[in-house]
Structures are given as structure tokens and as C-alpha cells.
Scaffold this active site. Sequence first.
Site, PDB file in Angstrom:
ATOM      1  N   CYS A 226       8.642  -3.402   7.141  1.00 49.03           N
ATOM      2  CA  CYS A 226       7.447  -4.213   7.376  1.00 49.03           C
ATOM      3  C   CYS A 226       6.814  -4.621   6.046  1.00 49.03           C
ATOM      4  O   CYS A 226       6.064  -3.850   5.452  1.00 49.03           O
ATOM      5  CB  CYS A 226       6.457  -3.408   8.214  1.00 49.03           C
ATOM      6  SG  CYS A 226       4.895  -4.249   8.460  1.00 49.03           S
TER       7      CYS A 226
ATOM      8  N   CYS B 287       3.084  -4.639   5.907  1.00 51.13           N
ATOM      9  CA  CYS B 287       2.418  -3.352   5.715  1.00 51.13           C
ATOM     10  C   CYS B 287       2.567  -2.856   4.280  1.00 51.13           C
ATOM     11  O   CYS B 287       1.646  -2.265   3.731  1.00 51.13           O
ATOM     12  CB  CYS B 287       3.024  -2.280   6.628  1.00 51.13           C
ATOM     13  SG  CYS B 287       3.432  -2.838   8.269  1.00 51.13           S
ATOM     14  N   ASP B 288       3.727  -3.050   3.679  1.00 47.84           N
ATOM     15  CA  ASP B 288       4.050  -2.319   2.446  1.00 47.84           C
ATOM     16  C   ASP B 288       4.235  -3.183   1.198  1.00 47.84           C
ATOM     17  O   ASP B 288       4.483  -2.646   0.116  1.00 47.84           O
ATOM     18  CB  ASP B 288       5.345  -1.502   2.657  1.00 47.84           C
ATOM     19  CG  ASP B 288       5.174  -0.459   3.758  1.00 47.84           C
ATOM     20  OD1 ASP B 288       4.020  -0.058   4.003  1.00 47.84           O
ATOM     21  OD2 ASP B 288       6.173  -0.072   4.367  1.00 47.84           O
TER      22      ASP B 288
END
Length: 338
Positions: A137, A140-141
Site C-alpha cells: 500500500c 499508507c507507506d
Amino acid sequence: MSEVENVIIVGSGPAGYTAALYTARANLNPLVIEGFAWGGLLQQTTDVENYPGFPAGIMGPEMMMKFREQAERFGARLLTEQADRVELSEEVGGVHSVWVGDTEHRARTVVLAMGAEHKKLGVEGEDTLAGRGISYCATCDAAFFKDVPTIIVGGGDSAMEEAIFLSKFASKVMIVHRRAEFRASKIMLERAREQENIEFLTPYRVERFVAGDSGALGHAELVDTETGETREVLASGTFVAIGHEPQSELVRGQIDVDENGYVITDGRSTRTNRPGVFGAGDLVDHTYRQAVTAAGSGCQAALDAEWYLRDTPGVPVPDAMPIGDPATAQWAPAADPA
Ligand code: NAP
């Protein structure tokens, strides 16, 4: 023993919350087992620009918050826990059980909306380096990979979307794809090609991921799928974006699934092979997989559940629901000998 609910909804993406909204508005007092990571895959997206009604776009997590609030507003009860086990009746009018830990919840109808998860490559180093350079993801990261070289694996719209997002952080993004042709839509591919720090490496597959001195991801070993030649690519981060896998483990052995694990439904309906059990969203759909189509199928599942409760001989009609006219019954039970 717990009371028998009208409907239990398992899962909480656009499909689950839409089913909750509709069944709540039909006075069915639904119980939603929404899971700890409620909101599904949209929690991991940034801008959603293709959901009608939001001309300026909306962030995925904010959209799921709104879906959730709307279902709650009409009385859906949300249980922020995982469903651990199910026992789905084979009888028309039977009672189904869903366990959360040791607690059994029983219902006449169940809507399955557990969605899908990110698919893994299944290569050496992927599991051991997950969270230490390998992620599923970018949204997200990506911020962890500021000014370092990175890889995106995949050739679909997800891979392009992740690459474009990641290119704002990383020094370089290499899109590694096993074929020279891309499954991604033209517009997404063009957007990726416009970014100066995105590079395309094709046709390559990842052979293995190798840790660097720090113990985190150091490089990936790639194999040219046409010539068999190998090459090493230095990368501190790799994002795997090769599609999704339906989350049907909970019901396998009871509910029919296809060869890829997607729940099979009957024709245009959301009916599964068990009476009173309905499937919706990405758990069922390997073709469209959009927030709007998932929400639409959540609505269908809610109506199918409602009609099943109203029209099925032998099923007690919930107090709050008007008695149906058999002439207009929408649900013909498969087991009906007539
Ligand atoms: P997808 O379209 O199924 O693409 C998956 C990609 O991963 C393909 O290029 C596939 O390669 C590759 N792949 C699959 N298994 C692999 C493996 N084991 N090793 C290496 N590569 C592998 O999945 P998606 O990109 O997640 O998209 C899913 C749906 O969501 C699509 O309908 C897409 O349009 C939609 N979507 C839309 C947007 C948007 O419009 N903003 C964003 C994201 C997703 P092959 O092509 O060789 O099979």
C-alpha cells in the site's frame, strides 16, 4: 443463547455498509460485524475521483467514515471485531451462526461482504521483508521512502496509481511488469509516463528480494521473462500491486466459490448456495471491483435479504416488516418442491 437477528452483515467496505444502510432503513435492525480494519481497501486509498456525487473527489478513508455514519444513523449496530467462524444452515428458513470469539450470533439472513485483500507474489524474501521495505500500500507507506529508489510490481491501474503517488516521495520509481503490454487504462499509463522519475522495466518478473546490511530490503533480483537473463535492482522499498484475493476463507466448504476463491452468486441476484445467505462486493466480483459497483451490490444483497424474510414460506416475517403478497414475491426458494 442469543436472540435470532434478522440480518448479520459480515464485512464493512462499500458493500457491507450499503447493505447495512438498506436493511436498517427496512427496519431490520442489522448487526454488522465490521472487523478491526473497518472500511476495507478504501481505507488505503487517497483521492477517490470516480464515485458519483463527489465532483471534487473525496479521500477514501473519509468516504468510508461517511458510509459508516450513514448506516449508523438509521440504526445499524456495528461490532468492531472479527468474525471467526460461521455455520450456515442448508435449510430454507434455517438459522445461521456467526462466532466472534466465543460469542455466537444467530440470524435468519447473512450478507457476506468481506471484500478482497492484496495478492502476494509468493517469492523468496517477500514475507521476511514485509514491513521492512516491502509493502502492499503505497498510499499508507510511501512517506517512509523519501528520496530513495523504489519498485512497483504490476501492470494494472493499481500499479500506475501507486507509482504516481510514490513518485512524489521516492527519488525513483521503477515499474516492474512481467509483460511489455499493460493491463492499465490508457489514461493511468499516460499519467505514469509523464512523471520524470518513473521508469518502466519490462518484461521482468521478481525472482527474489534480498536484505541489505541493515536487514531491510536492499535489492530485488529480476529475471527477463523472454531471455531468462537476471539483473539486480537496488531498491529500499517495493510495493506489490498485482491485484487482489477474495477474503472467502471464513465460508469455504459451506459457500460455493470459484477457482479463484470468489463467492458464486445466482444469476443477477446476490443469492449464494445457502438459503438466506447473500454475497456482495469484491468478495463476489472479480470484474468491476469499484466502490460504486460494490455499494450497488450491497444494496442488492440487502433487498434480497429483505425479500427472503418477507416472502419465504416458513420464515417468520420480522414484526417491523409489511407482510408480502405471494403474487409479487421476489424470492423463490430453490428447495420449494412446487
Ligand atoms: P489488475 O487489473 O488485475 O492487474 C494486475 C496486474 O498485476 C496485471 O498487470 C498482472 O499482470 C499483474 N500480476 C498479477 N499476478 C502477478 C504475479 N503473480 N506476478 C507478477 N505480476 C502479476 O489489478 P489492479 O491493478 O489491482 O486493478 C483491479 C481493478 O481496479 C481494475 O478494474 C482497475 O481498473 C481498477 N482500478 C482502477 C483505478 C483507477 O481508475 N483509479 C485504480 C486502481 C484500480 P498481467 O497483466 O500479465 O496479468
